[in-house]
Design an enzyme around this catalytic site. Structure first.
Site, PDB file in Angstrom:
ATOM      1  N   SER A 123      57.677  20.620 -11.656  1.00 27.90           N
ATOM      2  CA  SER A 123      59.073  20.996 -11.888  1.00 27.90           C
ATOM      3  C   SER A 123      59.202  22.149 -12.869  1.00 27.90           C
ATOM      4  O   SER A 123      60.299  22.671 -13.054  1.00 27.90           O
ATOM      5  CB  SER A 123      59.852  19.785 -12.414  1.00 27.90           C
ATOM      6  OG  SER A 123      59.206  19.226 -13.540  1.00 27.90           O
ATOM      7  N   HIS A 144      58.878  21.982  -4.639  1.00 31.53           N
ATOM      8  CA  HIS A 144      59.491  21.101  -5.638  1.00 31.53           C
ATOM      9  C   HIS A 144      60.623  20.281  -5.029  1.00 31.53           C
ATOM     10  O   HIS A 144      61.701  20.801  -4.734  1.00 31.53           O
ATOM     11  CB  HIS A 144      60.011  21.932  -6.815  1.00 31.53           C
ATOM     12  CG  HIS A 144      60.644  21.108  -7.879  1.00 31.53           C
ATOM     13  ND1 HIS A 144      61.770  21.516  -8.566  1.00 31.53           N
ATOM     14  CD2 HIS A 144      60.335  19.881  -8.369  1.00 31.53           C
ATOM     15  CE1 HIS A 144      62.109  20.582  -9.432  1.00 31.53           C
ATOM     16  NE2 HIS A 144      61.251  19.580  -9.334  1.00 31.53           N
ATOM     17  N   GLU A 156      62.827  23.253  -3.615  1.00 30.40           N
ATOM     18  CA  GLU A 156      62.599  24.610  -4.097  1.00 30.40           C
ATOM     19  C   GLU A 156      61.219  25.072  -3.624  1.00 30.40           C
ATOM     20  O   GLU A 156      60.219  24.409  -3.893  1.00 30.40           O
ATOM     21  CB  GLU A 156      62.642  24.671  -5.632  1.00 30.40           C
ATOM     22  CG  GLU A 156      64.024  24.517  -6.214  1.00 30.40           C
ATOM     23  CD  GLU A 156      64.011  24.576  -7.745  1.00 30.40           C
ATOM     24  OE1 GLU A 156      64.843  25.302  -8.317  1.00 30.40           O
ATOM     25  OE2 GLU A 156      63.186  23.865  -8.362  1.00 30.40           O
ATOM     26  N   ASN A 195      66.009  23.528 -12.683  1.00 32.79           N
ATOM     27  CA  ASN A 195      65.744  23.030 -14.036  1.00 32.79           C
ATOM     28  C   ASN A 195      66.010  24.068 -15.114  1.00 32.79           C
ATOM     29  O   ASN A 195      66.351  23.708 -16.250  1.00 32.79           O
ATOM     30  CB  ASN A 195      64.307  22.512 -14.133  1.00 32.79           C
ATOM     31  CG  ASN A 195      64.178  21.129 -13.521  1.00 32.79           C
ATOM     32  OD1 ASN A 195      65.074  20.301 -13.646  1.00 32.79           O
ATOM     33  ND2 ASN A 195      63.073  20.875 -12.848  1.00 32.79           N
TER      34      ASN A 195
END
Length: 294
Positions: A123, A144, A156, A195
């Site tokens: 991540s 991800h 992702e 994130n």
């Protein structure tokens, strides 16, 4: 290789994320092999998947015949060399650069197909570093997923300076056409898209609670009712896992050196105390054995 050719999938790590990735691949009628560190952990990974499939049946999201067929497509092993025939391997071990690098170095020697793709579910860690542990950096990507993997639609796809356009196309096609996910693309930088935007928000909520400005319950209620968020930031941090939030924050801070990315002392203390959120039964809120709020 096309996405349709990726029929044999390996998943390294059978924790919450690895089990979820294995489940969605099995539900897409793929041959899935999950590798864990030992026989007991491998059996626990399979049980974790079985429980998730049963939950989907109970909630009317999946019929029982499909659930049983999906579970039958999943095998588990404690021997990494069993992944030698895989066409796609997704690494989902602990969020630690050394551990992930060791996995990629080993997979590079084990997986025999030179066209196979080695993907990481990290991540926040640099995908480039993992690719450079192999002799096939052009076939290494970030893939991800988001937790819970069977429910959340996003993936992702992260490419490095070495990732080939063909590899990017193949994993994008795989995620969309085979798994039915939606894809966003990011270059290789800490936190990628989601994130990098989300974690500073979570850390701000933690700092607000840490300072005594507002309780965890009020912070969450304020964002849920005032901003129409489906889940408050502290309950979301509990769901992600406070250890994961801290790890992502550390990666972001290491790369950008911005104070907003630094993990607050309260977060670090909670992780040290084993108060990791939903998976441990207690974080900013308390949870029962099924992970439901008390």
């Amino acid at each position: 290789m096309t996405a349709a050719d990726m029929r044999r999938v390996g998943v390294v790590g059978g924790g919450q994320m690895g089990a979820g990735i294995a489940e969605v691949c099995a539900r897409a009628e793929l041959d899935v092999l999950v590798c864990e560190t030992g026989a007991r952990a491998a059996a626990a990974a399979r049980e974790r998947i079985a429980v998730s499939l049963e939950r989907a049946v109970q909630r009317g999201k999946l019929d029982r015949i499909s659930a049983e067929a999906s579970l039958a497509r999943i095998a588990v092993t404690a021997d990494l060399t069993d992944l030698e025939d895989r066409q796609l391997v997704v690494e989902a071990v602990v969020e630690d650069t050394v551990a992930k690098t060791e996995v990629f170095a080993a997979l590079d020697k084990i997986v025999t197909d030179p066209e196979a793709i080695l993907a990481t579910n990290t991540s926040s860690l640099p995908v480039m570093r993992l690719g450079m542990a192999t002799d096939r950096a052009d076939r290494v990507v970030g893939l991800h997923f988001f937790n819970p993997v069977p429910v959340l639609p996003l993936v992702e796809v992260v490419t490095t300076l070495h990732t080939s356009p063909a590899a990017k196309h193949e994993v994008t096609d795989f995620a969309t056409r085979i798994l039915g996910k939606s894809v966003v693309h990011s270059t290789d930088r800490a936190g990628f898209i989601v994130n990098a935007l989300l974690v500073p928000y979570l850390l701000s909520a933690i700092r607000m609670t840490e300072s005594g400005f507002a309780s965890a319950a009020d912070v969450d209620r304020g964002m849920e009712l005032g901003c129409a968020h489906p889940m408050g930031p502290l309950r979301l941090a509990d769901l992600i896992g406070l250890d994961s939030v801290a790890s992502i924050a550390e990666s972001l801070y290491e790369e950008f050196k911005e104070p907003l990315y630094a993990p607050p002392p309260l977060l670090q203390r909670m992780v040290a105390a084993g108060l990791l959120g939903r998976k441990s039964g207690r974080g900013f809120h308390a949870y029962d054995r099924g992970g439901e709020p008390r």
